[in-house]
Design an enzyme around this catalytic site. Structure first.
Site, PDB file in Angstrom:
ATOM      1  N   HIS A 144       0.868  -1.170   0.077  1.00  0.00           N
ATOM      2  CA  HIS A 144      -0.078   0.018  -0.023  1.00  0.00           C
ATOM      3  C   HIS A 144       0.872   1.322   0.011  1.00  0.00           C
ATOM      4  O   HIS A 144       2.097   1.025   0.777  1.00  0.00           O
ATOM      5  CB  HIS A 144      -0.894  -0.009   1.282  1.00  0.00           C
ATOM      6  CG  HIS A 144      -1.885   1.094   1.172  1.00  0.00           C
ATOM      7  ND1 HIS A 144      -1.695   2.225   1.843  1.00  0.00           N
ATOM      8  CD2 HIS A 144      -3.160   1.084   1.330  1.00  0.00           C
ATOM      9  CE1 HIS A 144      -2.727   2.801   1.892  1.00  0.00           C
ATOM     10  NE2 HIS A 144      -3.684   2.297   1.437  1.00  0.00           N
ATOM     11  N   ASP A 204       2.905  -4.643   8.302  1.00  0.00           N
ATOM     12  CA  ASP A 204       1.659  -3.929   8.067  1.00  0.00           C
ATOM     13  C   ASP A 204       0.791  -4.545   8.231  1.00  0.00           C
ATOM     14  O   ASP A 204       0.149  -5.401   7.290  1.00  0.00           O
ATOM     15  CB  ASP A 204       1.844  -2.919   6.694  1.00  0.00           C
ATOM     16  CG  ASP A 204       0.493  -2.316   6.188  1.00  0.00           C
ATOM     17  OD1 ASP A 204      -0.487  -2.582   7.130  1.00  0.00           O
ATOM     18  OD2 ASP A 204       0.477  -1.630   5.157  1.00  0.00           O
ATOM     19  N   GLN A 224      -4.484  -4.880   7.282  1.00  0.00           N
ATOM     20  CA  GLN A 224      -5.591  -5.631   6.833  1.00  0.00           C
ATOM     21  C   GLN A 224      -5.927  -7.119   7.588  1.00  0.00           C
ATOM     22  O   GLN A 224      -6.875  -7.814   7.549  1.00  0.00           O
ATOM     23  CB  GLN A 224      -5.423  -6.005   5.398  1.00  0.00           C
ATOM     24  CG  GLN A 224      -5.605  -4.754   4.470  1.00  0.00           C
ATOM     25  CD  GLN A 224      -7.027  -4.162   4.648  1.00  0.00           C
ATOM     26  OE1 GLN A 224      -8.071  -4.707   4.780  1.00  0.00           O
ATOM     27  NE2 GLN A 224      -7.115  -2.811   4.116  1.00  0.00           N
ATOM     28  N   LYS A 269     -10.058  -0.327  10.958  1.00  0.00           N
ATOM     29  CA  LYS A 269     -10.651  -1.505  10.181  1.00  0.00           C
ATOM     30  C   LYS A 269     -10.772  -2.517  10.977  1.00  0.00           C
ATOM     31  O   LYS A 269     -10.989  -3.547  10.637  1.00  0.00           O
ATOM     32  CB  LYS A 269      -9.323  -1.566   9.325  1.00  0.00           C
ATOM     33  CG  LYS A 269      -9.006  -0.634   8.134  1.00  0.00           C
ATOM     34  CD  LYS A 269      -7.901  -0.925   7.199  1.00  0.00           C
ATOM     35  CE  LYS A 269      -7.267   0.069   6.574  1.00  0.00           C
ATOM     36  NZ  LYS A 269      -7.958   0.593   5.513  1.00  0.00           N
ATOM     37  N   CYS A 325      -4.689   2.642  -3.644  1.00  0.00           N
ATOM     38  CA  CYS A 325      -3.620   2.902  -3.231  1.00  0.00           C
ATOM     39  C   CYS A 325      -2.409   2.096  -3.335  1.00  0.00           C
ATOM     40  O   CYS A 325      -1.555   1.599  -2.626  1.00  0.00           O
ATOM     41  CB  CYS A 325      -3.590   3.318  -1.589  1.00  0.00           C
ATOM     42  SG  CYS A 325      -4.497   4.626  -1.162  1.00  0.00           S
TER      43      CYS A 325
END
Ligand code: PMP
Length: 420
Positions: free
Chosen positions: A123, A202, A205, A228, A367
């Site tokens: 991303h 990261d 998600q 999220k 993104c």
């Protein structure tokens, strides 16, 4: 025992509305999740009863707010299985956390020709801060490739070629927001450790979707966004291993992050205060902790299984019932994200037509511009599921796709594969 997913929908007020005359089907969870009533109530309670600035106050409200904020830090520690509250820094989200590491750790530790290793599926949040760091320091960017084609898997056969001793940090996404693939994070961290590189995962998600344990993963930094995973916007977490955070200089200066200040210089407080200059996002940190309680009450393994089941159902139904649609990402190792392309149809048109059916999708480059270019695309449409979605909603999504595809009949006739 698995929770009753249908009853759980009652916890989410925003799900119970009509969009364009149809009951809302919210499939834009990779962008942001909806919030359960308990998180909304936590925010209201904080602002109606406890609101005060923290750490410096001696009055009752300030003590209550400080306790709740520091309890939230301990809750995040438990959620990630971190070792100490000093390892948990509250930030504004994933983007903010990556920028903190790239600036604080990066400025201090990188020099010309050191290598920052990323993957081709990052991303922009986990790409642009490293580009800026490379410009500042003369370090080089390098990328672990994605296997050519649409499987979306990282090409692990190339790992030893790119993960050389010049690599100082390997920053990669746990779950791709475009491809839906779940990357083998523990394996990647172990490989990085062998060459002496640090790792940043990261988890934008993956947090709130799959079980997580930073010690088991063996990562050095781990970053997530509260919004999220049923929490508020504007709050996130940076987990860092203590030896790194201890040595890292502050990223921002201001109140709350100092031990002592004179007119010409200052001394820093230890982590996490060192990284939390100014009045922090108190209410949202406390509400994020409530979201973590909520997710754990459902069970993260149960959530992962439910998400996976819905994404797999949608995948199989598209593959078998709607020939011509191109699905990105793997059949296995997939989380709850399903990106697809109706060739000849712009993703924004697909999303607009789905919206007419009351279905919230996302269309665009997500993104992920460099990855899009590599895939020969400018955009995809994306459905992303969460535990409050149902099989009936998958059915509505499939029916809507069938209707949408009829808007592009010429392309379909010309491109339907002979065996479809
Ligand atoms: N990384 C990934 C994989 C993401 O999906 C996102 C959000 N789409 C981010 C980073 C950035 O998260 P935020 O905007 O909450 O900082």
């Amino acid at each position: 025992m698995s929770p009753s997913w249908k009853n759980i929908r009652a916890d989410f007020p925003a799900l119970h509305q009509q969009v364009n005359g149809k009951p809302l089907v919210y499939l834009d969870n990779a962008a942001t999740s909806q919030k359960p009533q308990c998180v909304i109530d936590t925010l209201t309670r904080y602002y109606t009863q406890d609101n005060a600035n923290i750490h410096r106050g001696i009055h009752a409200l300030s003590i209550r707010a400080t306790d709740a904020y520091e309890k939230a830090r301990k809750r995040a520690l438990k959620f990630l299985n971190a070792a100490s509250p000093a390892d948990i820094v509250f930030t504004a989200g994933t983007t903010d956390s990556v920028n903190l590491v790239a600036n604080s750790w990066g400025n201090e530790n990188l020099k010309e020709n050191d290598v920052i290793l990323l993957t081709e599926m990052e991303h922009h949040s986990n790409l642009v801060p490293w580009q800026l760091l490379a410009k500042r320091t003369g370090a080089k960017l390098r990328f672990l490739p994605v296997v050519p084609g649409d499987t979306g898997l990282l090409d692990l056969t190339k790992l030893s070629k790119v993960l050389t001793p010049e690599v100082r940090i390997f920053a990669f996404t746990h779950v791709s927001n475009t491809l839906g693939v779940i990357n083998p994070a523990a394996e990647l961290c172990a490989a990085a450790r062998k060459v002496g590189a640090l790792t940043l995962v990261d988890a934008a998600q993956s947090a709130g979707h799959i079980p997580l344990d930073v010690q088991q993963l063996g990562c050095d930094f781990f970053v997530l966004s509260g919004h999220k995973m049923c929490g508020p916007t504007g709050i996130g977490v940076l987990y860092g291993r203590a030896p790194h955070l201890d040595k890292m200089p502050p990223y921002r200066g201001g109140g709350s992050m100092i031990k002592s200040v004179s007119y010409f210089e200052s001394q820093w407080a230890p982590s996490p205060a060192k990284f939390e200059a100014g009045t922090p996002n108190i209410a949202d940190a406390i509400a994020l902790a409530r979201a973590m309680d909520y997710l754990d009450s459902l069970g993260r393994e149960a959530i992962a299984q439910h998400d996976k089941k819905l994404a797999a159902l949608a995948y199989v139904r598209i593959m078998t019932e709607i020939p011509g649609i191109r699905i990105l990402g793997p059949a296995q190792h997939r989380s709850s994200v399903l990106s697809f392309v109706i060739p000849g149809a712009h993703a924004h048109d697909v999303v607009t037509l789905a919206d007419q059916d009351g279905i919230a999708l996302r269309g665009g480059h997500h993104c992920n511009q460099p990855l899009m270019r590599k895939l020969g695309l400018t955009s995809t449409s994306r459905a992303s599921f969460y535990f409050y979605n149902t099989e009936e909603e998958v059915e509505r999504f499939i029916l809507s796709l069938k209707r949408i595809q009829k808007f592009f009949p010429l392309w379909c006739q010309a491109n339907t594969p002979p065996d479809a």
